[in-house]
Write an enzyme that holds these catalytic residues in place. Structure first.
Site, PDB file in Angstrom:
ATOM      1  CB  SER A 149      -6.989  62.981  23.900  1.00 40.35           C
ATOM      2  OG  SER A 149      -8.393  62.521  24.152  1.00 40.35           O
ATOM      3  CE1 TYR A 162      -9.029  67.967  25.204  1.00 44.02           C
ATOM      4  CE2 TYR A 162      -9.722  65.882  24.364  1.00 44.02           C
ATOM      5  CZ  TYR A 162      -9.105  66.496  25.305  1.00 44.02           C
ATOM      6  OH  TYR A 162      -8.355  65.958  25.983  1.00 44.02           O
TER       7      TYR A 162
END
Length: 243
Positions: A149, A162
């Site tokens: 990501s 995250y």
């Protein structure tokens, strides 16, 4: 991309019941691979299995597996099952992840933090470590690919566990890549798909118009390439989708 780029390959996909994992599984199968579909929802896996057969795709293998709570022994059992069935593994897409909270670190819930780390980091370590012998058993170059990501490369406020988990995945990829560079035919890379229309994206950006975000199918050619023999020299790279 040749339709049968992945002919005769066996590829395991985590998080295969939805989003990018599901789209990648279909793409791999359409390119000729036998796909091992791993996810928590057995009902959804059975639906995908039936759809594969209806579309005359290679018959998949479904594995109901809870990445949050599965003990180490379950990973060894998975390795033994794949070894008995196929004797090898050509590709491993470590894609499953959860978002957790979007909140300052000072407010972050410990149980949520632990859940995110168990699914996004610990399970991926266990999967990669335990299945590595099968990846090294293939006659060709095998591929381990982590879905990363943008916040795993340059973090942003309020992305909490995250973002930290994706940084950890980048570190795991780099460590494995260096360790295997001169001793193995297994290549290890990470891939940042960018903004993609998934349930997680909708959860992270509830005010966003999903119609303005690309579908997972738009990036699957990248995943197929990184599992194919054409990418055998791509190793230790933090790759990003180029729109």
């Amino acid at each position: 991309m040749s339709q049968k780029t992945l002919q005769d390959k066996v590829i395991l996909v985590t998080g295969a019941s939805s989003g990018i994992g599901e789209a990648a599984a279909y793409g791999f199968a359409e390119a000729g691979a036998t796909v091992i579909l791993l996810a928590r929802s057995e009902e959804k896996l059975n639906q995908i299995y039936d759809d594969f057969l209806a579309k005359a795709l290679p018959e998949p293998v479904i594995v109901q597996f809870d990445l949050e709570s599965a003990p180490e022994e379950a990973y060894f059992q998975l390795r033994d099952h794949i070894g008995k069935e196929f004797g090898k593994l050509d590709g491993l897409l470590l894609n499953a992840a959860v978002l957790g909270q979007r909140t300052p670190i000072s407010n972050y819930n410990w149980q949520t933090w632990s859940k995110v780390m168990n699914i996004n980091v610990n399970s991926q370590f266990l999967m990669a470590r335990t299945l590595l012998p099968l990846l090294e058993s293939t006659q060709e170059h095998a591929s381990i690919l982590f879905t990363s990501s943008s916040v795993g490369r340059k973090s942003k406020a309020f992305w909490g566990a995250y973002a930290v988990s994706k940084f950890a995945i980048e570190g795991l990829m780099q460590t494995m890549a260096e360790e295997l560079e001169n001793t193995s035919k297994v290549r290890v890379n990470s891939y940042n798909p960018g903004g993609t229309r998934t349930a997680m994206r909708q959860e992270a950006y509830p005010a966003e118009n999903p119609e303005e975000v690309k579908l997972p199918q738009a990036i699957i050619s990248d995943y197929i390439h990184l599992m194919s023999n054409a990418s055998h020299d791509t190793h230790g790279q933090a790759l990003t989708h180029q729109s």
